[in-house]
Design a protein around this motif. Structure first.
Motif, PDB file in Angstrom:
ATOM      1  N   GLY A  90     -66.120  65.133 -35.747  1.00 60.73           N
ATOM      2  CA  GLY A  90     -67.019  64.504 -34.779  1.00 60.73           C
ATOM      3  C   GLY A  90     -67.151  65.267 -33.477  1.00 60.73           C
ATOM      4  N   ASN A  91     -66.437  66.379 -33.360  1.00 59.53           N
ATOM      5  CA  ASN A  91     -66.505  67.164 -32.125  1.00 59.53           C
ATOM      6  C   ASN A  91     -67.000  68.579 -32.353  1.00 59.53           C
ATOM      7  N   TYR A 105     -70.217  71.183 -33.247  1.00 65.59           N
ATOM      8  CA  TYR A 105     -71.666  71.392 -33.334  1.00 65.59           C
ATOM      9  C   TYR A 105     -71.956  72.640 -34.136  1.00 65.59           C
ATOM     10  N   ASP A 125     -78.611  74.777 -35.447  1.00 64.22           N
ATOM     11  CA  ASP A 125     -79.719  74.224 -36.221  1.00 64.22           C
ATOM     12  C   ASP A 125     -80.607  75.335 -36.771  1.00 64.22           C
ATOM     13  N   GLN A 145     -80.970  77.900 -40.500  1.00 68.66           N
ATOM     14  CA  GLN A 145     -80.387  78.201 -41.806  1.00 68.66           C
ATOM     15  C   GLN A 145     -79.591  79.497 -41.800  1.00 68.66           C
ATOM     16  N   LYS A 204     -69.743  68.872 -43.490  1.00 71.94           N
ATOM     17  CA  LYS A 204     -70.708  67.974 -42.853  1.00 71.94           C
ATOM     18  C   LYS A 204     -70.095  66.731 -42.193  1.00 71.94           C
ATOM     19  N   VAL A 242     -69.092  67.385 -38.650  1.00 66.90           N
ATOM     20  CA  VAL A 242     -70.086  67.888 -37.701  1.00 66.90           C
ATOM     21  C   VAL A 242     -70.735  66.731 -36.944  1.00 66.90           C
ATOM     22  N   GLN A 243     -70.716  66.834 -35.624  1.00 63.04           N
ATOM     23  CA  GLN A 243     -71.376  65.789 -34.831  1.00 63.04           C
ATOM     24  C   GLN A 243     -72.887  65.931 -34.953  1.00 63.04           C
ATOM     25  N   ALA A 244     -73.387  67.167 -34.844  1.00 58.03           N
ATOM     26  CA  ALA A 244     -74.822  67.373 -34.971  1.00 58.03           C
ATOM     27  C   ALA A 244     -75.127  68.847 -35.207  1.00 58.03           C
ATOM     28  N   TYR A 245     -76.299  69.091 -35.785  1.00 52.49           N
ATOM     29  CA  TYR A 245     -76.828  70.443 -35.949  1.00 52.49           C
ATOM     30  C   TYR A 245     -77.879  70.628 -34.870  1.00 52.49           C
ATOM     31  N   LEU A 246     -77.580  71.410 -33.837  1.00 53.69           N
ATOM     32  CA  LEU A 246     -78.460  71.458 -32.674  1.00 53.69           C
ATOM     33  C   LEU A 246     -78.937  72.869 -32.362  1.00 53.69           C
ATOM     34  N   PRO A 297     -80.193  72.179 -27.171  1.00 54.91           N
ATOM     35  CA  PRO A 297     -79.479  71.076 -26.519  1.00 54.91           C
ATOM     36  C   PRO A 297     -77.956  71.215 -26.577  1.00 54.91           C
ATOM     37  N   LYS A 315     -74.669  69.697 -24.185  1.00 51.51           N
ATOM     38  CA  LYS A 315     -73.598  68.926 -24.813  1.00 51.51           C
ATOM     39  C   LYS A 315     -72.238  69.535 -24.491  1.00 51.51           C
ATOM     40  N   TRP A 350     -80.041  75.133 -47.760  1.00 55.18           N
ATOM     41  CA  TRP A 350     -79.934  74.491 -46.442  1.00 55.18           C
ATOM     42  C   TRP A 350     -80.464  73.058 -46.504  1.00 55.18           C
ATOM     43  N   LEU A 367     -78.444  69.639 -45.503  1.00 51.27           N
ATOM     44  CA  LEU A 367     -78.901  68.623 -44.552  1.00 51.27           C
ATOM     45  C   LEU A 367     -79.184  67.290 -45.221  1.00 51.27           C
TER      46      LEU A 367
END
Lengths: 271, 370
Positions: free
Chosen positions: B181-182, B184, B187, B189, B223, B226-230, B233, B237, B361, B365
């Protein structure tokens, strides 16, 4: 004579539509059915029906349906309430519905980031109150929230237009004939407002099923939707043919769901 | 009567429509090499006091642009893109409205292959002498004929020392449950697969389906953490302490470390991606000489130093390096530690195999998180 002049005034629009809506649609079709060497093929469509892409499409329809349902549940009472107010207050409340649309929706979606993130507005407040922090961002809830927030006005406005025009005497007649409040609503007001429900559902479902902004910003790309998939084909893989096939399928999905809604609406009106 | 009056007009509409379709179709069928100047900026020919630049977003010190205009009297028309692919998509149909573009390594290779670039006249750019020789002989442009390297950088791990106490030296840390969760990911491929491929010891340009599948499985396994694929931004963060570890570009790391001193940058020992952006002139540019004047201006040591300091990515200009503040030069994201680049690879154009990356990819996702 006058009728003819008015018809002439429509030519620019017809030309515009033909050039910039209909012609591009044929181009997309042509792309979707052509192989790399330009010959005819249905391979692009066959690929689109592989399980992985079906899963993406299903996820898009699912999220859009949830979003539309929530918008309807929130939007109907709101529109009903506004339509029953005095004229002055109606204007003020409608204004409040429309004001957010004066700002770019991308900006408004970004604002949700600061509200939902780990050290964001909500979690800071929770922390201040001694409550545990919540994981609000980058999940399907955040994506649906973003969609509902962005598309809710598109549900309220058509519903309001219809509800506001409802003939009050019909409601009074039902009351005079002894219908309960629930009876009046379900047997008079609701059936009369179905056209509004239909256009509201259309106006929300369409952008919701094609969007790729909320899943990107609020879903942290954990949720790839058909809109993201199409964008990816055109901008990172240069596979315009597969992207076009996906676009055609997306158009079909929308056509079919709108047709189904139309049928359901028509059936409702007859009873 | 009414009907008769309307019919011819409708026919005209339809005829126009058909014409449009025909012309569009014919250009679809043919190879699209030919020149087809679009209606975009340079509709007027011979506006010799202008220069049309197409650059990455936020990739030049705007003050320098103004200075160039003041010094030369050439008016700069400036537009921005966000990925190499956007640049390519815009130029591919034969859009020659730009005079100067800033593609990266693999895109230069691709555009060169497709005859989309003009050779640069080295004689017109005396400041070329300031560019370090090692940037004049790159694989994607062996004799430096088609581009002048502008800035370069790496992809690595930006981490928050308050949250990560162990040393960060391997991509494996991005697969560590402790940081669930921490984390990133980037974003994109190619960049995300580069991380997984290097972690497994494969080339970032692998066209081996088994290797790609292994990398895909690693990314799917990762996955849940992973908190997010960015994209961009991620900078906000990491500065805001929203996460512990992020895959970022070195120049972005420089910026973040200046904003939040708890952040640090590492290039993992398994190796990573090293990339170069160059100034190139697209085929058919109408103001080629002005573009060369601009390149020469940007290669001035003082200008290059100011620009590199402003953006945070590393300059290829040897004379400019001398002018940079020590603090920046000591930043591990600006000046890579010796040896850190040994296992770094440059992306190459994968041709049609890129479709396999795209599919893999999409699977990453689209897979459910839990």
């Amino acid at each position: 004579m006058r009728g003819r002049n008015i018809k002439k005034a429509a030519y620019p629009y017809i030309l515009w539509t033909a050039l910039f809506v209909i012609a591009p649609m044929f181009l997309v079709m042509a792309n979707a059915f052509s192989a790399a060497d330009g010959s005819f093929t249905t391979a692009n469509f066959a690929r689109a029906f592989e399980p992985i892409y079906l899963a993406v499409m299903w996820r898009s329809v699912e999220l859009a349906a949830v979003c539309t349902a929530i918008c309807l549940l929130l939007g109907y009472p709101a529109a009903y309430f506004i339509a029953r107010l005095r004229l002055k207050s109606r204007g003020a409340l409608l204004f409040l519905v429309i004001v957010p649309m004066w700002m770019n929706f991308l900006l408004r979606t970004y604002a949700w980031l600061t509200i939902l993130e780990k050290n964001g507005v909500i979690n800071s407040a929770l922390e201040f109150l001694g409550l545990p922090k919540l994981n609000l961002l980058y999940n399907s809830g955040a994506v649906v929230l973003g969609m509902v927030y962005n598309f809710l006005p598109f549900m309220i406005l058509p519903l309001y237009t219809v509800l506001e025009k409802t003939d009050g005497t019909l409601v009074e007649a039902a009351q005079d004939l002894g219908a309960s409040r629930a009876g009046v609503f379900f047997r008079v007001t609701l059936p009369l407002s179905l056209p509004g429900v239909l256009s509201g559902v259309t106006m929300v479902f369409m952008p919701a099923v094609t969007t790729f902004v909320e899943s990107n910003l609020l879903g942290g790309n954990h949720f790839i939707l058909i809109g993201n998939l199409i964008e990816q084909q055109f901008l990172t893989v240069y596979d315009w043919r597969f992207g076009s096939a996906l676009s055609v399928i997306l158009m079909l999905i929308i056509l079919i769901s709108m047709g189904a809604a139309e049928l359901a609406g028509g059936a409702g009106e007859e009873t | 009567m009414k009907k008769n009056a309307r019919k011819p007009k409708l026919k005209i509409t339809l005829a126009l429509c058909a014409l449009f379709l025909l012309s569009a179709c014919s250009s679809l069928g043919e190879p699209r090499g030919e020149e087809n100047p679009s209606a975009a900026p340079s509709a007027a020919k011979g506006d010799s006091d202008k220069l049309y630049i197409y650059n990455w977003g936020d990739y030049i010190d705007p003050a320098l642009r103004a200075r160039f205009e003041d010094e030369t009297g050439i008016r700069v028309v400036y537009e921005e893109f966000d990925t190499n692919e956007t640049l390519y998509a815009k130029l591919k149909p034969g859009n020659t409205s730009y005079d100067l573009i800033f593609p990266s390594d693999y895109m230069i290779e691709k555009m060169k292959k497709e005859d989309m670039l003009e050779k640069i006249d080295a004689g017109a750019i005396p400041n070329l002498k300031n560019i370090s020789p090692r940037f004049k002989n790159m694989d994607f442009d062996p004799d430096g004929e088609y581009g002048v390297v502008y800035l370069w950088g790496t992809v690595g791990i930006l981490y928050n020392k308050d949250m990560v106490s162990e040393p960060v030296d391997s991509w494996n840390i991005l697969w560590d449950d402790k940081y669930a969760g921490n984390i990133y990911m980037y974003d994109s491929q190619r960049d995300s697969f580069a991380v997984a491929l290097r972690k497994l010891g494969y080339s970032i340009n692998s066209t081996n389906l088994d290797e790609l599948t292994a990398a895909k499985e690693a990314l799917i396994a990762q996955k849940p953490l992973v908190q997010a694929y960015l994209g961009d931004p991620v900078k906000d963060k990491m500065i805001g302490g929203e996460g512990a570890l992020a895959v970022v570009f070195s120049g972005d790391a420089v910026f973040c470390m200046q904003e939040n001193p708890a952040l640090s940058y590492a290039i993992p020992k398994e190796g990573s991606n090293i990339w170069f952006d160059a100034m190139c002139i697209p085929k058919g540019a109408k103001n080629k000489e002005n573009a060369e004047k601009f390149i020469n201006f940007m290669c001035d040591p003082e200008v290059a130093a100011q620009n590199s300091e402003y953006i945070g990515f590393t300059t290829a200009n040897e004379a400019a390096l001398q002018l940079l503040p020590q603090e920046l030069k000591d930043n591990p994201a600006y000046t890579a530690e010796s040896g850190a680049l040994d296992k770094c690879e440059v992306f190459s154009d994968l041709g049609p195999f890129i479709a396999e990356y795209d599919k893999a990819w999409t699977e990453v996702l689209a897979s459910k998180r839990n």
